[in-house]
Design a protein around this motif. Structure first.
Motif, short mmCIF file in Angstrom:
data_model
loop_
_atom_site.label_atom_id
_atom_site.label_comp_id
_atom_site.label_asym_id
_atom_site.label_seq_id
_atom_site.Cartn_x
_atom_site.Cartn_y
_atom_site.Cartn_z
N ASP A 132 28.24 -24.82 38.46
CA ASP A 132 27.39 -24.03 39.69
C ASP A 132 28.10 -23.49 40.82
O ASP A 132 27.57 -23.24 41.89
N TYR A 133 29.00 -22.98 40.48
CA TYR A 133 30.13 -22.20 41.17
C TYR A 133 30.07 -20.85 40.56
O TYR A 133 30.83 -20.58 39.51
N ASP A 134 29.55 -19.91 41.30
CA ASP A 134 29.56 -18.63 41.13
C ASP A 134 30.48 -17.72 41.75
O ASP A 134 30.91 -17.91 42.87
N ARG A 135 31.32 -16.92 41.06
CA ARG A 135 32.26 -15.97 41.73
C ARG A 135 32.30 -14.51 41.25
O ARG A 135 32.07 -14.20 39.99
N GLN A 136 32.09 -13.57 42.10
CA GLN A 136 31.89 -12.08 41.46
C GLN A 136 33.47 -11.23 41.79
O GLN A 136 34.00 -11.53 42.77
N TYR A 137 33.59 -10.40 40.83
CA TYR A 137 34.83 -9.59 40.95
C TYR A 137 34.12 -8.07 40.66
O TYR A 137 33.54 -7.92 39.71
N ARG A 138 35.32 -7.24 41.30
CA ARG A 138 35.04 -5.96 40.87
C ARG A 138 36.61 -5.43 40.66
O ARG A 138 37.52 -5.53 41.63
N TYR A 139 36.51 -4.70 39.81
CA TYR A 139 37.96 -3.81 39.56
C TYR A 139 37.93 -2.59 38.70
O TYR A 139 36.71 -2.45 38.05
N VAL A 140 38.84 -1.69 38.38
CA VAL A 140 38.83 -0.64 37.77
C VAL A 140 39.41 -0.89 36.55
O VAL A 140 40.50 -1.51 36.44
N GLU A 141 38.86 -0.01 35.40
CA GLU A 141 39.63 -0.40 34.08
C GLU A 141 39.98 0.96 33.32
O GLU A 141 39.38 1.82 33.82
N PHE A 142 40.89 1.07 32.56
CA PHE A 142 41.52 2.30 32.12
C PHE A 142 41.23 2.43 30.63
O PHE A 142 41.74 1.43 30.00
N SER A 143 40.62 3.46 30.31
CA SER A 143 40.41 3.56 28.63
C SER A 143 40.70 4.92 28.18
O SER A 143 40.73 5.85 28.97
N TRP A 144 40.97 5.15 26.91
CA TRP A 144 40.92 6.55 26.32
C TRP A 144 40.53 6.47 25.07
O TRP A 144 40.23 5.57 24.31
N ASN A 145 39.80 7.62 24.56
CA ASN A 145 39.16 7.99 23.45
C ASN A 145 40.20 8.46 22.63
O ASN A 145 41.20 8.94 22.68
N LEU A 146 40.12 7.28 21.31
CA LEU A 146 41.11 7.57 20.47
C LEU A 146 41.15 9.09 19.74
O LEU A 146 42.27 9.54 19.33
N ALA A 147 40.08 9.59 19.35
CA ALA A 147 39.90 10.81 18.82
C ALA A 147 39.77 11.90 19.76
O ALA A 147 38.94 11.85 20.78
N PRO A 148 41.00 12.72 20.07
CA PRO A 148 40.99 13.70 21.20
C PRO A 148 39.89 14.92 21.19
O PRO A 148 39.29 15.03 20.47
#
Length: 148
Positions: A132-148
């Motif tokens: 019953d304890y809620d916690r919110q987080y916000r962050y950025v993530e980096f990814s890339w397409n495998l097929a250019p």
């Protein structure tokens, strides 16, 4: 006169003294109980917070893997949920930027070759809960397409 002094000698406490002492004891016990209750609640809250904060790096690793696997091509929104130990979590990610690498320079031809858009930046919102304890987080993530 000595008989009168012996007869008026007290053998115990007066009712008023007993009432005042009882009231003081009641105040001390009530205050101690409130302090103990507050410390117990703080301890439980800290335990839940430490448990969730200890699992957040593992949760973000799982989310990162899922974003990098599913965030290919033209997908710009992702979401998911999972469970780590006794904590449950859900997340959603929205692509906030889609860029290409800098132009590739061909020295022998003196030309710059433009790259295709391949790299994505995601805004991730993570909602973790435990007992019953809620916690919110916000962050950025980096990814890339495998097929250019």
């Amino acid at each position: 006169m000595t008989n009168f002094q012996l007869m008026s000698k007290q053998n115990g406490f007066t009712v008023m003294e007993v009432l005042v002492a009882g009231f003081i004891m009641f105040l001390v016990i009530a205050t101690t109980t409130l302090i103990y209750r507050g410390a117990t609640l703080s301890s439980h809250k800290a335990e839940r917070s430490i448990y969730i904060n200890g699992l957040v790096p593992v949760m973000t690793d799982a989310i990162q893997l899922e974003i990098r696997q599913k965030g290919q091509a033209s997908i710009d929104k992702l979401s998911g949920s999972g469970k780590m130990g006794e904590a449950a979590y859900s997340w959603k990610a929205e692509m906030i930027d889609f860029q290409a690498a800098p132009p590739q320079m061909l020295a022998e031809a003196g030309l710059a070759v433009e790259q295709n858009n391949r790299f994505k930046l995601w805004q991730v919102e993570l909602d973790a809960n435990y007992k019953d304890y809620d916690r919110q987080y916000r962050y950025v993530e980096f990814s890339w397409n495998l097929a250019p």
